[in-house]
Design an enzyme around this catalytic site. Structure first.
Site, mmCIF file in Angstrom:
data_model
loop_
_atom_site.group_PDB
_atom_site.id
_atom_site.type_symbol
_atom_site.label_atom_id
_atom_site.label_comp_id
_atom_site.label_asym_id
_atom_site.label_seq_id
_atom_site.Cartn_x
_atom_site.Cartn_y
_atom_site.Cartn_z
ATOM 1 N N CYS A 1 -12.538 -5.390 4.864
ATOM 2 C CA CYS A 1 -11.924 -5.911 6.081
ATOM 3 C C CYS A 1 -11.012 -7.072 5.696
ATOM 4 O O CYS A 1 -11.437 -7.996 5.015
ATOM 5 C CB CYS A 1 -12.988 -6.382 7.065
ATOM 6 S SG CYS A 1 -12.288 -7.277 8.459
ATOM 7 N N GLU B 1 -1.917 -1.216 -5.671
ATOM 8 C CA GLU B 1 -3.199 -0.651 -6.035
ATOM 9 C C GLU B 1 -3.024 0.138 -7.326
ATOM 10 O O GLU B 1 -1.950 0.685 -7.557
ATOM 11 C CB GLU B 1 -3.567 0.329 -4.932
ATOM 12 C CG GLU B 1 -4.985 0.351 -4.538
ATOM 13 C CD GLU B 1 -5.138 1.267 -3.330
ATOM 14 O OE1 GLU B 1 -6.210 1.790 -3.151
ATOM 15 O OE2 GLU B 1 -4.161 1.466 -2.593
ATOM 16 N N CYS C 1 -16.650 -8.064 12.324
ATOM 17 C CA CYS C 1 -15.887 -9.030 13.126
ATOM 18 C C CYS C 1 -15.061 -8.390 14.231
ATOM 19 O O CYS C 1 -14.417 -9.066 15.009
ATOM 20 C CB CYS C 1 -14.995 -9.883 12.222
ATOM 21 S SG CYS C 1 -13.578 -8.983 11.576
ATOM 22 N N CYS D 1 -13.508 -2.923 12.045
ATOM 23 C CA CYS D 1 -14.553 -3.662 11.358
ATOM 24 C C CYS D 1 -15.783 -3.800 12.244
ATOM 25 O O CYS D 1 -15.687 -4.218 13.392
ATOM 26 C CB CYS D 1 -14.043 -5.035 10.946
ATOM 27 S SG CYS D 1 -15.293 -5.997 10.084
ATOM 28 N N CYS E 1 -12.524 -10.494 7.693
ATOM 29 C CA CYS E 1 -13.730 -11.237 7.337
ATOM 30 C C CYS E 1 -14.243 -10.910 5.934
ATOM 31 O O CYS E 1 -15.135 -11.577 5.431
ATOM 32 C CB CYS E 1 -14.841 -10.970 8.361
ATOM 33 S SG CYS E 1 -15.474 -9.287 8.287
ATOM 34 N N ASP F 1 0.864 -1.179 0.000
ATOM 35 C CA ASP F 1 0.000 0.000 0.000
ATOM 36 C C ASP F 1 0.898 1.226 0.000
ATOM 37 O O ASP F 1 1.752 1.376 0.874
ATOM 38 C CB ASP F 1 -0.883 -0.016 1.253
ATOM 39 C CG ASP F 1 -1.814 1.184 1.297
ATOM 40 O OD1 ASP F 1 -2.735 1.246 0.464
ATOM 41 O OD2 ASP F 1 -1.617 2.063 2.154
ATOM 42 N N ASP G 1 -3.354 1.323 6.581
ATOM 43 C CA ASP G 1 -2.427 0.904 5.534
ATOM 44 C C ASP G 1 -2.180 -0.597 5.582
ATOM 45 O O ASP G 1 -2.069 -1.266 4.551
ATOM 46 C CB ASP G 1 -1.091 1.642 5.684
ATOM 47 C CG ASP G 1 -1.249 3.151 5.592
ATOM 48 O OD1 ASP G 1 -2.301 3.592 5.091
ATOM 49 O OD2 ASP G 1 -0.337 3.870 6.018
HETATM 50 ZN ZN LIG Z 1 -14.173 -7.876 9.616
#
Ligand SMILES: [Zn+2]
Length: 450
Positions: free
Chosen positions: A342, A289, A364, A361, A345, A201, A371
């Site tokens: 995330c 990216e 989860c 998140c 999850c 990243d 980053d």
């Molecule tokens: Zn999550």
């Protein structure tokens, strides 16, 4: 396998040689302007331009009859010829850009170059040699180099390299020569560490954050050269604007400003080169990216931080360096939500502002650095082959990106921020002390990976 690579050296010309360099740059500028004027005249009358070869022929006829051009013989004929070629190229690129056949920003019609406002530069071809701390250029003779040329000289002696052309240019008060060299290189075999992968990243706060397939984190703290040097730069430019136009003080101030800019650019390039070389050597697959760099720079709040860290340059370096090592650069689709997803999850947030430096998140409960989260998501694309960039740097058709490959959690590797983090401070002291040559990436200390 034949590849073309640039070798750039700083020069230490004598005062007489420096005058000759300036004169050549002036000749190239004159030729460009002369050619551009001819092209504009013809375009107004007949709707077409002259090619480089036609311009060269016209120039050869005119330089002999016009007494005002009697100085032409002071510079190598290559300087004029290559300037016409540059102009030819610029006109073609302008047409392509207008038709939408050229990537990137729209190009305008070539402009006249003004002394002191444009870059001093010229290109030479022909008998170019390089040996023992000197480079020999047509007409200019042997010029001492500021840095050793031995590595390239040896390759040339062994018949492994051939110099195609030399471009001489000035940045701040220093002259450089950049050779375009055709090299014989073994086609890269398999990468030295097959199967390794890293998601990278490119950040504003940290130059580069990586998450690798073994659960390790790599953090490269950029030098933030712009921001650090900015106060100095700002003060210098303010002082500059107060000076009388045309005065001696303004001239020396301009030279000072140019030196500060050049130093900042050097620091940035140095840090990026060290980081990308280390990554390409260590990982077979590097995933980044697809940042819309032009679009980001248009956003003025991001502009300074982004251009400071050189996102575009980092990607370009990773492209050719991974290819050289036998690895691959994978570019995630522009719309892949690497920051909003995330890494634990896979649920995707609807919104994540740039100010939110920590990813939290709701599904989860994972809490991790923004980053780091993005780097892990990018890593998960390594196996899927999102959008591969081949050896020539051309993107091969984008493949999947809609879905998200499951992130493997190997037994024993800790989640999120519990893994050993190798915080690497890229040494940016100028002057090249011994510490500067130290490898950028270190293994995390034993025992930090729990
Ligand atoms: Zn999550």
């Amino acid at each position: 396998m034949k590849v073309v690579q640039a070798y750039r050296f700083a020069l230490d010309p004598t005062p007489a040689q420096e005058r000759a360099l300036r004169s050549h740059a002036g000749a190239a500028r004159f030729a460009w302007n002369w050619g551009l004027a001819r092209c504009r005249e013809r375009h107004a009358a007949e709707g077409k331009w002259f090619s480089a070869a036609e311009l060269h022929k016209l120039w050869n006829a005119e330089k002999k009859v016009d007494p005002g051009l009697a100085w032409w013989a002071e510079s190598s004929k290559c300087a004029y010829q290559e300037a016409f070629r540059n102009l030819d190229r610029a006109l073609r690129d302008y047409v392509k850009s207008r038709k939408g056949e050229r990537k990137g920003r729209r190009l305008g019609f070539p402009k006249f170059k003004k002394r002191g406002k444009c870059r001093d530069s010229f290109r030479l071809t022909g008998a170019i040699r390089c040996r023992r701390g000197t480079v020999t250029l047509p007409r200019l003779g042997s010029i001492r180099t500021h840095e050793p040329v031995l590595k390239l000289a040896r390759k040339i002696d062994d018949g492994m390299a051939r110099i195609l052309s030399a471009t001489v240019s000035r940045t701040a008060q220093r002259w450089f020569v950049s050779f375009t060299v055709e090299l014989d290189r073994d086609a890269p075999g398999r990468h030295a560490r097959p199967g390794t992968a890293v998601g990278v990243d490119l950040g504003v706060k940290t130059l580069l954050t990586g998450a690798d397939d073994r659960g390790r984190l790599i953090e490269i703290v950029g030098p933030k050269p712009m921001r650090a040097g900015l106060r100095r730069l700002r003060r210098a430019s303010r002082a500059q604007s107060r000076k009388q136009p045309g005065s001696a003080g303004r001239r020396t101030g301009a030279a000072r400003l140019a030196r500060i800019h050049a130093r900042i650019a050097n620091l940035r390039a140095d840090a990026l080169h060290k980081a990308t070389t280390a990554l390409a050597a260590r990982y077979e697959t590097v995933v980044v990216e697809d940042l819309n760099v032009t679009g980001m720079i248009a956003n003025r709040r991001l502009a300074r931080a982004v251009s400071d860290q050189g996102f575009g340059a980092a990607r370009r370096m990773l492209g050719y360096k991974t290819a050289r090592e036998g690895g691959t650069l994978v570019v995630a689709d522009r719309w892949y939500p690497s920051s909003k997803t995330c890494s634990g999850c896979g649920s995707v947030k609807a919104k994540l502002t740039l100010a939110e430096r920590v990813y939290q998140c709701d599904a989860c409960g994972l809490v991790t650095g923004r980053d780091v989260n993005a780097a892990r998501n990018l890593l998960s694309l390594a196996a899927s082959g999102a959008d591969r960039v081949n050896a020539c740097g051309a993107a091969v058709r984008p493949g999947l990106t809609a879905g998200r490959a499951a992130l493997k959690q190997e037994p024993g590797t800790a989640k999120a921020d519990q893994t050993g983090t190798a915080v690497i401070n890229v040494v940016t002291r100028a002057g090249g002390g011994r510490a500067d040559r130290r490898r950028v990436l270190r293994e995390p200390e034993a025992g930090t990976t729990r």
